[in-house]
Design a protein around this motif. Structure first.
Motif, PDB file in Angstrom:
ATOM      1  N   ALA A 191       0.841  -1.202   0.000  1.00 19.30           N
ATOM      2  CA  ALA A 191       0.000   0.000   0.000  1.00 19.30           C
ATOM      3  C   ALA A 191       0.880   1.257   0.000  1.00 19.30           C
ATOM      4  O   ALA A 191       1.979   1.269   0.554  1.00 19.30           O
ATOM      5  N   ASN A 192       0.392   2.314  -0.625  1.00 15.90           N
ATOM      6  CA  ASN A 192       1.094   3.601  -0.654  1.00 15.90           C
ATOM      7  C   ASN A 192       0.750   4.395   0.601  1.00 15.90           C
ATOM      8  O   ASN A 192      -0.140   5.242   0.589  1.00 15.90           O
ATOM      9  N   VAL A 193       1.484   4.097   1.696  1.00 11.48           N
ATOM     10  CA  VAL A 193       1.138   4.673   3.000  1.00 11.48           C
ATOM     11  C   VAL A 193       2.330   5.222   3.785  1.00 11.48           C
ATOM     12  O   VAL A 193       2.149   5.744   4.881  1.00 11.48           O
ATOM     13  N   ILE A 194       3.540   5.111   3.261  1.00 15.02           N
ATOM     14  CA  ILE A 194       4.719   5.503   4.036  1.00 15.02           C
ATOM     15  C   ILE A 194       4.647   6.973   4.463  1.00 15.02           C
ATOM     16  O   ILE A 194       5.068   7.321   5.573  1.00 15.02           O
ATOM     17  N   SER A 195       4.075   7.838   3.643  1.00 14.82           N
ATOM     18  CA  SER A 195       3.978   9.261   4.007  1.00 14.82           C
ATOM     19  C   SER A 195       3.139   9.485   5.261  1.00 14.82           C
ATOM     20  O   SER A 195       3.222  10.537   5.881  1.00 14.82           O
ATOM     21  N   ARG A 196       2.358   8.499   5.654  1.00 14.75           N
ATOM     22  CA  ARG A 196       1.525   8.609   6.855  1.00 14.75           C
ATOM     23  C   ARG A 196       2.161   7.941   8.075  1.00 14.75           C
ATOM     24  O   ARG A 196       1.534   7.800   9.116  1.00 14.75           O
TER      25      ARG A 196
END
Length: 117
Positions: free
Chosen positions: A52-57
Motif C-alpha cells: 500500500a502507498n502509505v509511508i507518508s503517513r
C-alpha cells in the motif's frame, strides 16, 4: 546531480517538520519528510510489506543518529537516508527506494535519475 534529471516537487515551506507528504513523480508515489535538523528525505511511498502507498503517513523517529519512518500498517522501521528496513518485524529484508534531494531557492527538487532501492 545534473539539472536535466532534477524534478521540482514543492516549496520547502509546504513541508511540516516530522509530517510526511506524498507526491506523484511520473508514475511513482514519493514520500517526503522534513526532519528537525532541516534535512529533507525522499523515499518511496509504497510500503514493501503491505503493498500500500502509505509511508507518508508513517511515524517519524530516530534510531541512533539515523532518521527513521515507521510504516503505519505493520510498524516496520526504515532508515530515511538509505531506505533500509531496520526492524522487519520478523519478515524478509526489504528497502524503500531513496531519491537524492536538492533544495534551491526554497524549492525541493529530486534527482529522478539517481533514485535507488
Amino acid at each position: 546531480m545534473t539539472h536535466q534529471t532534477m524534478t521540482r516537487v514543492c516549496r520547502l515551506e509546504e513541508l511540516e517538520t516530522e509530517r510526511g507528504r506524498a507526491a506523484l513523480i511520473g508514475q511513482e508515489q514519493v514520500a517526503l519528510f522534513l526532519t528537525r535538523d532541516g534535512a529533507v528525505h525522499a523515499v518511496s511511498n509504497l510500503d514493501p510489506y503491505s503493498g500500500a502507498n502509505v509511508i507518508s503517513r508513517g511515524i517519524v523517529g530516530t534510531r541512533g543518529d539515523a532518521p527513521t519512518i515507521a510504516s503505519p500498517l505493520h510498524k516496520q522501521v526504515f532508515d530515511l537516508r538509505t531506505g533500509v528496513c531496520l526492524d522487519t518485524q520478523g519478515k524478509q529484508d526489504a528497502a524503500l527506494r531513496v531519491w537524492p534531494v536538492l533544495i534551491a531557492d526554497g524549492v525541493v527538487h529530486l534527482d529522478t535519475a539517481q533514485g535507488r532501492s
